[in-house]
Design a protein around this motif. Structure first.
Motif, mmCIF file in Angstrom:
data_model
loop_
_atom_site.group_PDB
_atom_site.id
_atom_site.type_symbol
_atom_site.label_atom_id
_atom_site.label_comp_id
_atom_site.label_asym_id
_atom_site.label_seq_id
_atom_site.Cartn_x
_atom_site.Cartn_y
_atom_site.Cartn_z
ATOM 1 N N LYS A 263 0.846 -1.192 0.000
ATOM 2 C CA LYS A 263 0.000 0.000 0.000
ATOM 3 C C LYS A 263 0.883 1.244 0.000
ATOM 4 N N ILE A 264 0.711 2.062 -1.020
ATOM 5 C CA ILE A 264 1.451 3.311 -1.146
ATOM 6 C C ILE A 264 0.521 4.309 -1.818
ATOM 7 N N TYR B 297 -0.244 2.837 4.995
ATOM 8 C CA TYR B 297 0.397 3.195 3.731
ATOM 9 C C TYR B 297 1.837 3.580 4.036
#
Length: 275
Positions: A69-70, A158
């Motif tokens: 997750k970014i 994130y």
């Protein structure tokens, strides 16, 4: 290729030596940008050069390919006219031109805690971050909990801010990277960085090597050459420098199993049980 233009500076953000700003682009999306600073005796962060932006872009591309997750990311253009209209941005002597931009995620909190971990929907990713950081040799996240965001809308973590990749951040060169290739055991970031507060949270629930099966499979299938397409020439990273970073990443991929064992030797996984 065409790039979206920044049309408005919304606010300065407090975190990070790169002095990031939240901006709005002509696509209507708000981003957090990293920009090149012109050298100046009056500006503290004038070491923010094109390699910093390069580090962010290549690392973000790797994270996306590894299914971590970014925030969505892009390269955007900072016009001189926008700089001229914002006195706060002018304090940092930014250079007009192409910047690295991460989509701003509202309802997010910088940091990691047990309470966030207990309700998060992507707990599996947490130890994978540690392996990702060693793949790119990011020396910064282990001790800096602010390089992880928790979003209260989707209850997910994130990863952000990969400026300090490739061991030396924006001051790496061909020789420093070459010295870290073909080493046995593979070179790791400093032990003190590995044992920072953030990694204590990330590695605590690891039970065994199987917890890393998914990300190791993605790492082994990573197409390194594809990471370097459309890197802006204005960031000043030469063809030889790109080539040595490619070799470095491939070497890390080839040694990913040993890198994981080196992390284990640092006692970062207190719950790890041998098969």
């Amino acid at each position: 290729m065409p790039f979206n233009n920044i049309v408005e500076v919304e606010e300065a953000l407090p975190n990070g030596y790169t002095s990031p700003f939240k901006v709005k682009c002509d696509d209507g999306i708000s981003y957090v940008i990293k920009y090149i600073c012109e050298a100046s005796d009056e500006v503290e962060n004038d070491e923010i050069n094109g390699k910093v932006l390069f580090n962010e872009l290549i690392s973000a591309r790797i994270a996306k390919k590894l299914k971590l997750k970014i925030p969505e990311f892009n390269v955007v253009n900072l016009p001189q006219s926008v700089i001229d209209n914002d006195t706060e941005l002018q304090k940092y002597n930014p250079k007009a031109g192409l910047c690295f931009a991460s989509k701003f995620i509202p309802n997010s909190f910088a940091g990691i805690s047990k309470s966030f971990i207990n309700i998060c929907n992507n707990k599996k990713m947490l130890p994978e971050i540690m392996l990702f950081d060693q793949l790119i040799m990011n020396r910064d996240r282990g001790c800096r909990t602010s390089n992880i965001l928790f979003n209260s809308k989707d209850n997910c973590f994130y990863i952000i801010d990969n400026t300090e990749s490739f061991a030396l951040g924006g001051i790496w060169d061909e020789e420093s990277i070459r010295q870290r290739i073909n080493c046995n055991p593979p070179v790791m970031v400093n032990s003190s960085d590995l044992k920072g507060t953030c990694y204590k949270f990330l590695g605590y629930d690891v039970k065994n090597i199987n917890d890393f099966d998914d990300i190791i499979n993605e790492i082994n299938n990573l197409d390194v050459g594809s990471l370097f397409k459309n890197v802006p020439n204005s960031w000043g990273v030469s063809a030889n420098e790109k080539s040595i970073i490619m070799k470095f990443i491939q070497d890390r991929i080839n040694n990913i199993d040993q890198i994981l064992l080196e992390l284990k030797k640092e006692n970062l996984f207190p719950q790890w049980k041998e098969a």
